[in-house]
Design an enzyme around this catalytic site. Structure first.
Site, PDB file in Angstrom:
ATOM      1  N   ASP A 186       3.665 -12.909  72.718  1.00 30.19           N
ATOM      2  CA  ASP A 186       3.809 -13.970  71.988  1.00 30.19           C
ATOM      3  C   ASP A 186       4.309 -13.776  70.502  1.00 30.19           C
ATOM      4  O   ASP A 186       4.551 -14.653  69.724  1.00 30.19           O
ATOM      5  CB  ASP A 186       2.779 -15.231  71.839  1.00 30.19           C
ATOM      6  CG  ASP A 186       2.868 -15.801  73.346  1.00 30.19           C
ATOM      7  OD1 ASP A 186       3.669 -15.632  74.263  1.00 30.19           O
ATOM      8  OD2 ASP A 186       1.621 -16.269  73.604  1.00 30.19           O
TER       9      ASP A 186
ATOM     10  N   HIS B   6      11.113  12.102  59.019  1.00 33.29           N
ATOM     11  CA  HIS B   6      10.922  10.619  59.468  1.00 33.29           C
ATOM     12  C   HIS B   6       9.513  10.247  59.577  1.00 33.29           C
ATOM     13  O   HIS B   6       9.172   9.224  60.217  1.00 33.29           O
ATOM     14  CB  HIS B   6      11.862   9.970  60.523  1.00 33.29           C
ATOM     15  CG  HIS B   6      13.303  10.006  59.954  1.00 33.29           C
ATOM     16  ND1 HIS B   6      14.112   9.678  60.657  1.00 33.29           N
ATOM     17  CD2 HIS B   6      13.770  10.039  58.808  1.00 33.29           C
ATOM     18  CE1 HIS B   6      15.451   9.959  60.473  1.00 33.29           C
ATOM     19  NE2 HIS B   6      15.307  10.001  58.919  1.00 33.29           N
TER      20      HIS B   6
ATOM     21  N   ASP C 293       8.757   8.137  50.238  1.00 32.38           N
ATOM     22  CA  ASP C 293      10.109   7.623  50.015  1.00 32.38           C
ATOM     23  C   ASP C 293       9.890   6.161  50.646  1.00 32.38           C
ATOM     24  O   ASP C 293       9.483   5.798  51.908  1.00 32.38           O
ATOM     25  CB  ASP C 293      10.856   8.352  51.376  1.00 32.38           C
ATOM     26  CG  ASP C 293      12.226   7.867  51.673  1.00 32.38           C
ATOM     27  OD1 ASP C 293      12.772   7.000  50.956  1.00 32.38           O
ATOM     28  OD2 ASP C 293      13.000   8.742  52.135  1.00 32.38           O
TER      29      ASP C 293
ATOM     30  N   ASP D  15      15.863   2.480  47.535  1.00 33.35           N
ATOM     31  CA  ASP D  15      15.689   3.490  48.146  1.00 33.35           C
ATOM     32  C   ASP D  15      14.943   4.725  47.160  1.00 33.35           C
ATOM     33  O   ASP D  15      16.125   5.536  46.835  1.00 33.35           O
ATOM     34  CB  ASP D  15      16.810   3.946  49.249  1.00 33.35           C
ATOM     35  CG  ASP D  15      16.347   5.054  50.258  1.00 33.35           C
ATOM     36  OD1 ASP D  15      15.421   5.567  50.289  1.00 33.35           O
ATOM     37  OD2 ASP D  15      17.345   5.747  50.813  1.00 33.35           O
TER      38      ASP D  15
ATOM     39  N   HIS E 165      19.285  18.039  55.776  1.00 36.38           N
ATOM     40  CA  HIS E 165      20.095  16.557  55.621  1.00 36.38           C
ATOM     41  C   HIS E 165      20.971  16.614  54.458  1.00 36.38           C
ATOM     42  O   HIS E 165      21.247  17.439  53.849  1.00 36.38           O
ATOM     43  CB  HIS E 165      19.076  15.587  55.683  1.00 36.38           C
ATOM     44  CG  HIS E 165      18.363  15.403  54.180  1.00 36.38           C
ATOM     45  ND1 HIS E 165      18.546  15.156  53.227  1.00 36.38           N
ATOM     46  CD2 HIS E 165      16.858  15.945  54.118  1.00 36.38           C
ATOM     47  CE1 HIS E 165      17.771  15.202  52.190  1.00 36.38           C
ATOM     48  NE2 HIS E 165      16.652  15.746  52.773  1.00 36.38           N
TER      49      HIS E 165
ATOM     50  N   HIS F 284      23.785   8.831  50.872  1.00 37.48           N
ATOM     51  CA  HIS F 284      24.459   7.622  51.702  1.00 37.48           C
ATOM     52  C   HIS F 284      24.748   6.599  51.017  1.00 37.48           C
ATOM     53  O   HIS F 284      24.098   6.272  49.977  1.00 37.48           O
ATOM     54  CB  HIS F 284      23.530   7.368  52.885  1.00 37.48           C
ATOM     55  CG  HIS F 284      22.196   7.155  52.447  1.00 37.48           C
ATOM     56  ND1 HIS F 284      21.599   5.716  52.100  1.00 37.48           N
ATOM     57  CD2 HIS F 284      20.898   7.674  52.539  1.00 37.48           C
ATOM     58  CE1 HIS F 284      20.504   5.693  51.747  1.00 37.48           C
ATOM     59  NE2 HIS F 284      19.850   7.130  52.038  1.00 37.48           N
TER      60      HIS F 284
ATOM     61  N   HIS G 265      20.818   2.309  54.902  1.00 41.39           N
ATOM     62  CA  HIS G 265      22.132   3.371  55.150  1.00 41.39           C
ATOM     63  C   HIS G 265      23.436   2.563  55.326  1.00 41.39           C
ATOM     64  O   HIS G 265      23.494   1.836  56.264  1.00 41.39           O
ATOM     65  CB  HIS G 265      22.028   4.220  56.402  1.00 41.39           C
ATOM     66  CG  HIS G 265      20.869   5.165  56.291  1.00 41.39           C
ATOM     67  ND1 HIS G 265      20.396   6.035  57.323  1.00 41.39           N
ATOM     68  CD2 HIS G 265      19.828   5.540  55.195  1.00 41.39           C
ATOM     69  CE1 HIS G 265      19.275   6.894  57.008  1.00 41.39           C
ATOM     70  NE2 HIS G 265      19.217   6.483  55.468  1.00 41.39           N
TER      71      HIS G 265
ATOM     72  N   GLU H 162      19.784  12.480  47.026  1.00 38.16           N
ATOM     73  CA  GLU H 162      18.413  12.959  47.318  1.00 38.16           C
ATOM     74  C   GLU H 162      18.413  14.293  48.124  1.00 38.16           C
ATOM     75  O   GLU H 162      18.079  14.225  49.461  1.00 38.16           O
ATOM     76  CB  GLU H 162      17.811  11.726  48.370  1.00 38.16           C
ATOM     77  CG  GLU H 162      18.883  11.405  49.361  1.00 38.16           C
ATOM     78  CD  GLU H 162      18.306  10.447  50.623  1.00 38.16           C
ATOM     79  OE1 GLU H 162      17.553  10.757  51.179  1.00 38.16           O
ATOM     80  OE2 GLU H 162      19.051   9.469  50.882  1.00 38.16           O
TER      81      GLU H 162
ATOM     82  N   TYR I 113      12.279  21.820  52.463  1.00 42.76           N
ATOM     83  CA  TYR I 113      11.252  21.781  53.243  1.00 42.76           C
ATOM     84  C   TYR I 113      11.015  23.106  53.981  1.00 42.76           C
ATOM     85  O   TYR I 113      11.789  23.518  54.684  1.00 42.76           O
ATOM     86  CB  TYR I 113      11.656  20.785  54.483  1.00 42.76           C
ATOM     87  CG  TYR I 113      12.541  19.365  54.043  1.00 42.76           C
ATOM     88  CD1 TYR I 113      11.633  18.479  53.431  1.00 42.76           C
ATOM     89  CD2 TYR I 113      13.864  19.396  53.724  1.00 42.76           C
ATOM     90  CE1 TYR I 113      12.196  17.151  52.782  1.00 42.76           C
ATOM     91  CE2 TYR I 113      14.247  18.251  53.210  1.00 42.76           C
ATOM     92  CZ  TYR I 113      13.503  17.136  52.800  1.00 42.76           C
ATOM     93  OH  TYR I 113      14.005  16.149  52.252  1.00 42.76           O
TER      94      TYR I 113
ATOM     95  N   ARG J  56      11.300  16.039  48.025  1.00 41.62           N
ATOM     96  CA  ARG J  56      12.656  15.405  48.186  1.00 41.62           C
ATOM     97  C   ARG J  56      12.511  14.574  46.679  1.00 41.62           C
ATOM     98  O   ARG J  56      11.435  13.856  46.576  1.00 41.62           O
ATOM     99  CB  ARG J  56      13.025  14.373  49.393  1.00 41.62           C
ATOM    100  CG  ARG J  56      14.187  13.574  49.032  1.00 41.62           C
ATOM    101  CD  ARG J  56      14.793  13.139  50.334  1.00 41.62           C
ATOM    102  NE  ARG J  56      13.764  12.147  51.143  1.00 41.62           N
ATOM    103  CZ  ARG J  56      12.901  12.397  52.221  1.00 41.62           C
ATOM    104  NH1 ARG J  56      12.850  13.528  52.912  1.00 41.62           N
ATOM    105  NH2 ARG J  56      12.360  11.326  52.741  1.00 41.62           N
TER     106      ARG J  56
ATOM    107  N   GLU K 237      14.817  11.363  45.341  1.00 36.94           N
ATOM    108  CA  GLU K 237      15.976  10.412  45.579  1.00 36.94           C
ATOM    109  C   GLU K 237      15.909   9.466  44.652  1.00 36.94           C
ATOM    110  O   GLU K 237      15.240   8.660  44.137  1.00 36.94           O
ATOM    111  CB  GLU K 237      15.676   9.903  47.061  1.00 36.94           C
ATOM    112  CG  GLU K 237      16.598   8.856  47.347  1.00 36.94           C
ATOM    113  CD  GLU K 237      16.443   8.420  48.907  1.00 36.94           C
ATOM    114  OE1 GLU K 237      15.278   8.123  49.220  1.00 36.94           O
ATOM    115  OE2 GLU K 237      17.399   7.839  49.542  1.00 36.94           O
TER     116      GLU K 237
HETATM  117  N1  GLY Z   1      14.717   6.179  53.227  1.00 37.38           N
HETATM  118  C1  GLY Z   1      15.872   6.652  54.194  1.00 37.38           C
HETATM  119  C2  GLY Z   1      16.643   7.606  53.455  1.00 37.38           C
HETATM  120  O1  GLY Z   1      16.122   8.051  52.241  1.00 37.38           O
HETATM  121  O2  GLY Z   1      17.788   7.915  53.808  1.00 37.38           O
HETATM  122 MN    MN Z   2      18.023   7.597  50.996  1.00 38.60          MN
HETATM  123 MN    MN Z   3      14.595   7.415  51.151  1.00 36.52          MN
END
Ligand code: GLY
Ligand code: MN
Ligand code: MN
Length: 435
Positions: A36, A240, A257, A268, A347, A351, A358, A381, A385, A402, A404
């Site tokens: 529920d 992730h 992040d 972000d 990566h 974005h 995104h 960003e 790693y 990272r 960003e």
């Molecule tokens: N937090 C998702 C990214 O940095 O793309």
């Molecule tokens: Mn991002």
């Molecule tokens: Mn991010």
């Protein structure tokens, strides 16, 4: 808050682009978490961009030139009994009076009314493939109109992806949107500062997450723009990672992040800092490369520059740094060309950012990277790693970093919306653990 006038303008702009089409736009479905229990509702970004209507079970129709009004909203009817359980509803009168619809009907009547709105239109614009059950309904309504062809009515013969036109509008942010995004960025930067101050060796990752979430909520954010990543030590190398359940070790780094969402606009930010507030030599070396790579990318984040150039600048700086640290061998050009750096940086450097973290918008036009334009907002960003592999100097293994930021392209330059989150080594060392 974005004014009703702006939402009206957006609908007008979209209708200009649609010609003799009709747009049928569904909001998100409510999603069950378990039995529920539902996930907290969040409207579909396209739908909300055009309507500002926050309730589930709603469909907007934009019908250029319709005599009784071009903007029709189907929504839940008022229901005093249900409203006692679930909270108030705008109802059809609220849809007109509060949300600017020209005409509104109960969502339960849509099957009787919508086919009529499709008659004698050549195209239907909709979000194909996002809500498959809705697609089936829409096709059935189109077929219903087709079946009346003997009466002289014509049915749409083209289904067009709404995103194809709408997402170009969403890509260039309006002044009012930038104001909201600045607020989301400010709240997020402040939460990152609080997380840095609160961090101590021995804490759990989720305790730091709690600090972030507390600050977001305290500032009026309904929810984070995406599940926060709070990753200590080697967890930072899992891109992730969202378990956020491990203890933070003295001597490790912590990668956070996390971004607040404000009125459906995202921030972000990623920051990475030593759990005990003092960089080791190896951490400092790797961190400095990422910080320089980000500076090189931000320097290219200007109007008129193709989308890939900030990324290419970041990659070059990272490759030079990895060679200096003897983590890679070979020439910079050859490693950039072959993609060998992807062992450490897998990566891309950013974005689009907006209502979706995104965000929507094409990155290439006719096969070419598109140029950055004033009003675009994006992240920058880069990261490194380092895997736990035998051929790597043990001092560097399992370091994940990272950095960003969120950047607005302006006519002459850019604005870093997230500059209040510290990233210089001195500033970080002065802040971590100082609550
Ligand atoms: N937090 C998702 C990214 O940095 O793309
Ligand atoms: Mn991002
Ligand atoms: Mn991010």
């Amino acid at each position: 808050m974005i004014s009703a006038k702006v939402f009206n303008r957006r609908r007008q702009d979209l209708m200009q682009l649609m010609g003799d089409g009709v747009a049928v736009i569904s909001t998100s479905r409510e999603a069950t978490r378990n039995r529920d229990v539902l996930y907290r509702f969040r409207p579909d970004s396209d739908f909300y961009y055009l309507t500002h209507f926050p309730e589930p079970h709603a469909i907007a129709v934009l019908s250029p030139g319709r005599e009784q009004g071009e903007y029709v909203l189907f929504c839940r009817d008022r229901d005093p009994q249900r409203e006692k359980w679930d909270g108030s509803r705008a109802g059809v009168s609220g849809a007109v009076e509060q949300y600017g619809a020209d005409d509104a009907f109960p969502i339960d009547d849509i099957g009787d009314i919508l086919p009529g709105l499709l008659e004698n239109r050549k195209k239907v614009y909709c979000n194909v493939g996002i809500y498959p059950e809705f697609d089936v309904k829409l096709l059935n309504w189109v077929n219903e109109v087709k079946s009346k062809s003997q009466t002289g009515v014509s049915a749409p013969h083209e289904i067009v992806d709404l995103g194809h036109v709408l997402h170009e509008l969403r890509l260039i942010k309006q002044t009012e949107e930038i104001t909201v995004m600045k607020r989301a960025a400010r709240i997020t930067a402040s939460a990152h500062r609080a997380a840095m101050r609160a961090c101590r060796p021995g804490m759990m990752e989720y305790e730091v997450e709690a600090e972030l979430q507390y600050q977001f909520r305290l500032a009026g954010s309904d929810y984070p723009a995406y599940p926060p990543i709070v990753a200590g030590g080697r967890n930072a190398c899992v891109l992730h990672y969202i378990d956020n359940a491990a203890p933070l070790q003295d001597g490790d780094m912590l990668l956070i992040d996390a971004g607040a969402e404000i009125d459906c606009y995202a921030a972000d930010i990623t920051r990475t800092f030593p759990v005990n507030g003092k960089f080791t030599a190896a951490q400092r070396d790797v961190y400095s490369i990422v910080l320089n790579a980000q500076a090189a990318a931000i320097d290219k984040t200007r109007a008129g520059v193709p989308w890939n150039e900030p990324h290419d600048a970041a990659v070059k700086t990272i490759v030079e740094g990895l060679i200096d640290l003897k983590l890679m061998t070979g020439s910079v050009e050859e490693i950039c060309e072959s993609g060998g750096y992807k062992r450490f940086y897998m990566h891309r450097t950013g974005h689009w950012l907006g209502m979706d973290v995104h965000d929507v918008g094409d990155y290439k036009i006719d096969g070419q990277w598109r140029q950055l334009e004033p009003g675009m907002t994006l992240t920058v960003e880069p990261g490194i790693y380092i895997p736990d592999d035998d051929d790597i100097d043990p001092h560097f293994r399992n370091i994940g970093i990272r950095i960003e930021d969120d950047v607005l392209i302006q006519r002459d330059g850019h604005m870093i919306l997230t500059k209040d989150a510290p990233k210089r080594i001195d500033d970080i060392e002065a802040l971590v653990g100082r609550s």
